[in-house]
Design a protein around this motif. Structure first.
Motif, PDB file in Angstrom:
ATOM      1  N   GLN A 110      34.861  50.604 -11.337  1.00 26.23           N
ATOM      2  CA  GLN A 110      33.994  49.833 -10.460  1.00 26.23           C
ATOM      3  C   GLN A 110      34.376  48.357 -10.600  1.00 26.23           C
ATOM      4  O   GLN A 110      34.753  47.923 -11.697  1.00 26.23           O
ATOM      5  N   PRO A 111      34.288  47.581  -9.536  1.00 28.19           N
ATOM      6  CA  PRO A 111      34.612  46.144  -9.652  1.00 28.19           C
ATOM      7  C   PRO A 111      33.783  45.416 -10.709  1.00 28.19           C
ATOM      8  O   PRO A 111      34.255  44.471 -11.332  1.00 28.19           O
ATOM      9  N   SER A 112      32.565  45.872 -10.952  1.00 28.50           N
ATOM     10  CA  SER A 112      31.711  45.217 -11.942  1.00 28.50           C
ATOM     11  C   SER A 112      32.209  45.434 -13.376  1.00 28.50           C
ATOM     12  O   SER A 112      31.836  44.694 -14.283  1.00 28.50           O
ATOM     13  N   GLN A 113      33.063  46.429 -13.603  1.00 32.62           N
ATOM     14  CA  GLN A 113      33.574  46.716 -14.946  1.00 32.62           C
ATOM     15  C   GLN A 113      34.787  45.859 -15.306  1.00 32.62           C
ATOM     16  O   GLN A 113      35.146  45.759 -16.481  1.00 32.62           O
ATOM     17  N   ILE A 114      35.398  45.236 -14.336  1.00 33.34           N
ATOM     18  CA  ILE A 114      36.653  44.504 -14.551  1.00 33.34           C
ATOM     19  C   ILE A 114      36.465  43.286 -15.454  1.00 33.34           C
ATOM     20  O   ILE A 114      37.318  42.996 -16.289  1.00 33.34           O
ATOM     21  N   ALA A 115      35.366  42.582 -15.318  1.00 33.70           N
ATOM     22  CA  ALA A 115      35.138  41.394 -16.153  1.00 33.70           C
ATOM     23  C   ALA A 115      35.119  41.755 -17.639  1.00 33.70           C
ATOM     24  O   ALA A 115      35.717  41.048 -18.466  1.00 33.70           O
ATOM     25  N   LEU A 116      34.480  42.864 -17.984  1.00 27.24           N
ATOM     26  CA  LEU A 116      34.430  43.301 -19.379  1.00 27.24           C
ATOM     27  C   LEU A 116      35.814  43.712 -19.874  1.00 27.24           C
ATOM     28  O   LEU A 116      36.210  43.377 -20.992  1.00 27.24           O
ATOM     29  N   ILE A 117      36.560  44.415 -19.047  1.00 23.84           N
ATOM     30  CA  ILE A 117      37.916  44.839 -19.416  1.00 23.84           C
ATOM     31  C   ILE A 117      38.803  43.619 -19.656  1.00 23.84           C
ATOM     32  O   ILE A 117      39.485  43.528 -20.688  1.00 23.84           O
TER      33      ILE A 117
END
Length: 104
Positions: free
Chosen positions: A78-85
């Motif tokens: 999900q695009p929202s998971q990219i910041a954490l990655i």
């Protein structure tokens, strides 16, 4: 929002030690991706491609590096998971550079 396919290429510091430590870093990055909720399958891992010469010298942790281990992989997230990655990849000291893009 729907899942998207992402492609990640990163370069691992070649001075880290043996193959065991190198494999550990690759596993750590894979765990970062799956830990954020993204899905990574074995057939989507296109690397590691091995030790290769860099196009230019990169200064990393007080050393000038002329080569590195390249790893290329694809995953769905999900695009929202990219910041954490991305945050966790940046905190991994052995990763010299990385590029994360959305596949079209």
């Amino acid at each position: 929002m729907r899942e998207r396919t992402y492609e990640l290429m990163y370069i691992v510091d070649p001075t880290i030690g043996g193959d065991d430590e190198y494999a550990g870093i690759v596993d750590r990055i894979n765990n970062i991706i799956t830990g954020a909720g993204a899905s990574l399958s074995d057939e989507e891992v296109l690397g590691p491609t091995g030790r290769r010469k860099l196009a230019y010298t990169i200064r990393h942790n007080g050393k000038d590096l002329n080569e590195g281990f390249y790893v290329l992989l694809r995953f769905r997230a999900q695009p929202s998971q990219i910041a954490l990655i991305e945050r966790n990849i940046k905190l991994t000291e052995q990763v010299v550079r990385y590029l994360l893009i959305v596949q079209q």
